[in-house]
Design a protein around this motif. Structure first.
Motif, PDB file in Angstrom:
ATOM      1  N   TYR A 188       0.786  -1.228   0.000  1.00 23.46           N
ATOM      2  CA  TYR A 188       0.000   0.000   0.000  1.00 23.46           C
ATOM      3  C   TYR A 188       0.823   1.286   0.000  1.00 23.46           C
ATOM      4  O   TYR A 188       0.351   2.313  -0.476  1.00 23.46           O
ATOM      5  N   VAL A 189       2.031   1.244   0.549  1.00 22.68           N
ATOM      6  CA  VAL A 189       2.780   2.488   0.763  1.00 22.68           C
ATOM      7  C   VAL A 189       3.991   2.640  -0.144  1.00 22.68           C
ATOM      8  O   VAL A 189       4.192   3.704  -0.744  1.00 22.68           O
ATOM      9  N   CYS A 190       4.813   1.603  -0.272  1.00 25.47           N
ATOM     10  CA  CYS A 190       6.123   1.725  -0.927  1.00 25.47           C
ATOM     11  C   CYS A 190       6.015   2.181  -2.381  1.00 25.47           C
ATOM     12  O   CYS A 190       5.479   1.460  -3.233  1.00 25.47           O
ATOM     13  N   PRO A 191       6.556   3.354  -2.711  1.00 23.08           N
ATOM     14  CA  PRO A 191       6.494   3.838  -4.096  1.00 23.08           C
ATOM     15  C   PRO A 191       7.395   3.055  -5.043  1.00 23.08           C
ATOM     16  O   PRO A 191       7.137   3.013  -6.244  1.00 23.08           O
ATOM     17  N   LEU A 192       8.438   2.419  -4.496  1.00 20.57           N
ATOM     18  CA  LEU A 192       9.313   1.616  -5.355  1.00 20.57           C
ATOM     19  C   LEU A 192       8.554   0.401  -5.881  1.00 20.57           C
ATOM     20  O   LEU A 192       8.702   0.012  -7.041  1.00 20.57           O
ATOM     21  N   GLY A 193       7.710  -0.187  -5.016  1.00 24.63           N
ATOM     22  CA  GLY A 193       6.859  -1.281  -5.466  1.00 24.63           C
ATOM     23  C   GLY A 193       5.880  -0.815  -6.525  1.00 24.63           C
ATOM     24  O   GLY A 193       5.610  -1.524  -7.502  1.00 24.63           O
ATOM     25  N   GLY A 194       5.338   0.398  -6.342  1.00 24.29           N
ATOM     26  CA  GLY A 194       4.444   0.967  -7.349  1.00 24.29           C
ATOM     27  C   GLY A 194       5.158   1.196  -8.670  1.00 24.29           C
ATOM     28  O   GLY A 194       4.604   0.930  -9.747  1.00 24.29           O
ATOM     29  N   PHE A 195       6.407   1.648  -8.594  1.00 23.26           N
ATOM     30  CA  PHE A 195       7.196   1.886  -9.808  1.00 23.26           C
ATOM     31  C   PHE A 195       7.402   0.597 -10.588  1.00 23.26           C
ATOM     32  O   PHE A 195       7.176   0.542 -11.806  1.00 23.26           O
ATOM     33  N   TYR A 196       7.815  -0.467  -9.882  1.00 20.16           N
ATOM     34  CA  TYR A 196       8.051  -1.736 -10.574  1.00 20.16           C
ATOM     35  C   TYR A 196       6.755  -2.400 -11.022  1.00 20.16           C
ATOM     36  O   TYR A 196       6.762  -3.204 -11.959  1.00 20.16           O
ATOM     37  N   SER A 197       5.645  -2.070 -10.383  1.00 20.19           N
ATOM     38  CA  SER A 197       4.346  -2.556 -10.857  1.00 20.19           C
ATOM     39  C   SER A 197       4.040  -1.993 -12.235  1.00 20.19           C
ATOM     40  O   SER A 197       3.525  -2.689 -13.114  1.00 20.19           O
ATOM     41  N   LEU A 198       4.358  -0.714 -12.421  1.00 14.47           N
ATOM     42  CA  LEU A 198       4.127  -0.066 -13.715  1.00 14.47           C
ATOM     43  C   LEU A 198       5.099  -0.583 -14.766  1.00 14.47           C
ATOM     44  O   LEU A 198       4.717  -0.852 -15.911  1.00 14.47           O
ATOM     45  N   VAL A 199       6.357  -0.735 -14.386  1.00 14.52           N
ATOM     46  CA  VAL A 199       7.383  -1.210 -15.317  1.00 14.52           C
ATOM     47  C   VAL A 199       7.107  -2.644 -15.758  1.00 14.52           C
ATOM     48  O   VAL A 199       7.276  -3.001 -16.928  1.00 14.52           O
ATOM     49  N   GLY A 200       6.650  -3.489 -14.807  1.00  8.95           N
ATOM     50  CA  GLY A 200       6.541  -4.918 -15.078  1.00  8.95           C
ATOM     51  C   GLY A 200       5.262  -5.385 -15.735  1.00  8.95           C
ATOM     52  O   GLY A 200       5.021  -6.591 -15.836  1.00  8.95           O
ATOM     53  N   LYS A 201       4.421  -4.470 -16.199  1.00  7.39           N
ATOM     54  CA  LYS A 201       3.135  -4.853 -16.782  1.00  7.39           C
ATOM     55  C   LYS A 201       3.256  -5.767 -17.991  1.00  7.39           C
ATOM     56  O   LYS A 201       2.377  -6.588 -18.255  1.00  7.39           O
ATOM     57  N   VAL A 202       4.326  -5.622 -18.754  1.00  4.09           N
ATOM     58  CA  VAL A 202       4.444  -6.396 -19.999  1.00  4.09           C
ATOM     59  C   VAL A 202       5.516  -7.474 -19.923  1.00  4.09           C
ATOM     60  O   VAL A 202       5.882  -8.059 -20.939  1.00  4.09           O
ATOM     61  N   SER A 203       6.044  -7.743 -18.738  1.00  9.27           N
ATOM     62  CA  SER A 203       7.123  -8.725 -18.625  1.00  9.27           C
ATOM     63  C   SER A 203       6.661 -10.116 -19.053  1.00  9.27           C
ATOM     64  O   SER A 203       5.477 -10.446 -18.986  1.00  9.27           O
ATOM     65  N   LEU A 204       7.602 -10.936 -19.473  1.00  8.97           N
ATOM     66  CA  LEU A 204       7.283 -12.244 -20.040  1.00  8.97           C
ATOM     67  C   LEU A 204       6.994 -13.306 -18.985  1.00  8.97           C
ATOM     68  O   LEU A 204       6.142 -14.169 -19.186  1.00  8.97           O
TER      69      LEU A 204
END
Length: 275
Positions: A188-204
């Motif tokens: 809920y809080v960590c922005p780094l987790g939010g960042f990687y959530s956005l980056v990892g949307k298309v990962s294989l």
């Protein structure tokens, strides 16, 4: 009958990866090892390959800094890895805070706290607002806002260099996750987790659900730190496509039905199209 190895193999791999990285960083500082030098924000692998936290680099840019070439290259390497392959795996396979939050989650289940507070009083979108806010503050104040207060960096520095308030920050996160909000920091809080959530949307690399094997026991949802990504359980056979999945594989390990497994998204699609 699933063996203990089948139930815990990914957990063992994750812990081995996290602890090995900490050992390599510590060894570089304490004994002069040159395999992996630096910290999670900026590293040098084998004295040649730069590795940089892309979220930290974004904050630096927002703060008005001119990035050195090695930082830009390092940020690009890390971004491409998680974008194409790892997804949000940083949170479960690399980040040392995961050791603390997982411990809190296990104890929370053992104490039955989950049964007392099933409804979460917060939105998981909060981490994205924290992400945006950190960039705005970086822009306005000329500092890397999150890096300045990041418990991830505090813990890492504390382990490697023996400095800072990392242990106090970890105690606060542990108690927060245990008594206040389930998977509160990472979910809920960590922005780094939010960042990687956005980056990892298309990962294989994805977790795949096979509906035909599923008996709706819901063990997977019990252990998953991001339960909302498993919305397809007992409904349809698809990949977990949400970038918020951390690829921790706990759902795979606890599934006695073999209804969940790792797959490469493209190969799954090709297999289905060829049927």
């Amino acid at each position: 009958m699933r063996t203990l190895w089948n139930k815990y193999r990914y957990l063992i791999f994750r812990r081995a990866t996290q602890l090995s990285l900490l050992l390599l960083y510590f060894g570089a500082n304490a004994w002069g090892w040159t395999i992996l030098m630096g910290n999670l924000s900026s590293s040098l692998f084998l004295e040649t390959i730069p590795l940089s936290d892309p979220y930290a680099a974004l904050q630096m840019v927002a703060a008005g800094a001119v990035l050195a070439t090695d930082i830009m290259v390092g940020a690009l390497i890390i971004t491409m890895f998680y974008l194409l392959i790892g997804g949000r795996a940083f949170c479960s396979w690399v980040c040392p805070v995961n050791l603390v939050t997982d411990a809190a989650a296990i104890l929370r289940r053992k104490l039955g706290i989950d049964g007392i507070s099933k409804r979460q009083p917060a939105s998981r979108n909060m981490r994205y607002w924290v992400l945006v806010l950190s960039l705005i503050i970086s822009l306005m104040m000329g500092v890397t806002a999150f890096e300045f207060i990041s418990p991830i960096s505090m813990l890492h520095r504390g382990i490697i260099f023996g400095l800072g308030f990392g242990w106090a920050a970890m105690l606060i996160i542990f108690l927060f996750d245990l008594f206040v909000l389930k998977n509160g920091w990472c979910g809920y809080v960590c922005p780094l987790g939010g960042f990687y959530s956005l980056v990892g949307k298309v990962s294989l690399i994805r977790v795949h659900h096979t509906m035909e094997n599923c008996t709706s026991c819901m063990k997977c949802k019990t252990v998953c730190p991001e339960q909302q990504v498993l919305h397809m359980i007992a409904k349809e056979s698809i990949d977990v496509l949400s970038g918020e999945c951390t690829n921790c594989a706990r759902c795979i390990e606890v599934c006695d039905d073999d209804a969940l497994s790792f797959s490469i998204r493209k190969l799954v699609k090709n297999k289905k199209s060829g049927e």
